[in-house]
Design an enzyme around this catalytic site. Structure first.
Site, mmCIF file in Angstrom:
data_model
loop_
_atom_site.group_PDB
_atom_site.id
_atom_site.type_symbol
_atom_site.label_atom_id
_atom_site.label_comp_id
_atom_site.label_asym_id
_atom_site.label_seq_id
_atom_site.Cartn_x
_atom_site.Cartn_y
_atom_site.Cartn_z
ATOM 1 N N SER A 117 0.829 -1.210 0.000
ATOM 2 C CA SER A 117 0.000 0.000 0.000
ATOM 3 C C SER A 117 0.859 1.255 0.000
ATOM 4 C CB SER A 117 -0.896 0.018 1.243
ATOM 5 O OG SER A 117 -1.560 1.255 1.372
ATOM 6 N N TYR A 144 -2.539 0.287 9.905
ATOM 7 C CA TYR A 144 -2.730 -0.420 8.630
ATOM 8 C C TYR A 144 -1.464 -0.308 7.780
ATOM 9 C CZ TYR A 144 -3.874 -0.937 3.718
ATOM 10 O OH TYR A 144 -3.847 -1.292 2.398
ATOM 11 N N LYS A 180 -17.328 -1.313 0.934
ATOM 12 C CA LYS A 180 -16.225 -0.885 1.787
ATOM 13 C C LYS A 180 -16.574 0.191 2.806
ATOM 14 C CE LYS A 180 -12.151 -0.386 -0.180
ATOM 15 N NZ LYS A 180 -11.279 -1.323 0.561
#
Length: 333
Positions: A117, A144, A180
């Protein structure tokens, strides 16, 4: 057989559609579908695959070595919420599970393509180059991003990156993201706000170098992402960490204006204060350095923000069939 973890999720199901379009359906989907209210299952309803396994059952099957016919693993399965507060859960799903799966792929000489990411870059002070030698300099802003960074570092240290491809996705938007919740793209949120009240809310800037609405991101269509992933499947000799973005930073105001334009409407934007808990974790600028992927041989172009949003809005969001569906091919890029 190809295994797609997170295969019912956003990028995973988009990749399933891409593979289906090329005639491939010997695919095992690994995912937990959650509540029917989440409607995540709808991402799979129009697509073709051999079987589906929940994550825990898949882990057991890995331990029992039940995937001898597997040729590639596309590992998109992760907790992708940047706001997730359970650090142990993030470690379990985004780090330990990934290590387990990568170890299996290395032992069996299976092609592995996995999702990292752009959140690993933190505030961007160390730049946005996908340089594996500079991983130690990155400081993610949330757990995250840290969980993804941990795995990148482990993969580098244990030579996994010499045999696999890790993808640092920037801001992805497109069909099949609808489940999401708060983590949907700004495009999808803007579209819904326009439909509901004709005005789009954007965060005010709390940084002296950026005007309201001028915060910058590298926004990329999910269909550009799946093209890159398909190329990596076809070229297993290409390994390492790669940015997946357009290489162009665009403002949130540009994005919202393009969404209004796709609906043939004049833009109406309201700037609202950013929540206090986000202000010290907010990225004001992201932009992928795409040189490494191009030097590796990828020659595909990326869709402009305006064209990508127009396609998403007009060919998907306003239709009765907003999900990827192999049963018809009316949605052309």
């Amino acid at each position: 057989m190809i295994i797609i973890t997170g295969g019912a999720g956003f990028i995973g199901s988009a990749m399933l559609w891409e593979l289906n379009r090329s005639g491939e359906d010997n695919i095992l989907i690994v995912d937990d579908l959650g509540s029917t209210a989440d409607k995540k299952w709808q991402n799979l309803s129009g697509l073709s695959f051999a079987d589906i396994l929940p994550v825990d059952a898949f882990v057991r099957c890995l331990a029992e070595d039940k995937f001898n016919d597997c040729t590639a693993v596309i590992h998109m399965g992760a907790i992708s919420a940047t706001t997730e507060t359970d650090a142990d859960l993030l470690l379990d799903r985004n780090y330990f599970f990934s290590k387990n799966l990568a170890g299996y792929c290395m032992k069996k000489d299976i092609r592995l393509i996995y999702a990292s990411s752009a959140a690993t870059y933190g505030d961007g002070k160390a730049g946005y180059r996908d340089d594996e030698e500079k991983l130690h300099s990155l400081r993610p802003l949330n757990m995250y991003g840290f969980s993804k960074h941990l795995f990148d570092c482990w993969a580098k240290k244990n030579d996994v990156l010499k045999k696999s491809a890790g993808l640092k996705f920037f801001n992805v938007y497109g069909p099949n993201e609808y489940h999401k919740g708060e983590m949907t793209s700004v495009v999808f949120k803007a579209y819904n706000q326009i439909r509901e009240n004709g005005v789009v809310n954007l965060f005010q800037s709390h940084h002296p170098d950026y005007l309201d609405g001028e915060q910058l991101r590298d926004f990329i269509s999910v269909r550009d992402c799946t093209k890159i992933m398909t190329w990596l499947l076809e070229n297993p000799e290409v390994t390492g960490l790669f940015n997946v973005g357009t290489g162009k930073a665009r403002s949130f105001r540009d994005l919202v204006t393009a969404t209004f334009s796709a609906l043939d409407l004049d833009p109406a934007i309201l700037y609202v204060p950013m929540p206090e808990n986000l202000r010290d974790k907010y990225q004001y600028y992201t932009c992928a350095d795409t040189d490494k992927l191009q030097k590796a041989g990828y020659s595909g172009s990326t869709t402009s923000l305006e064209d990508g949003i127009r396609d998403y809005v007009q060919n998907w969001l306003v239709t009765l069939t907003p999900h990827f569906d192999i049963g018809h091919n009316t949605h052309n890029h």
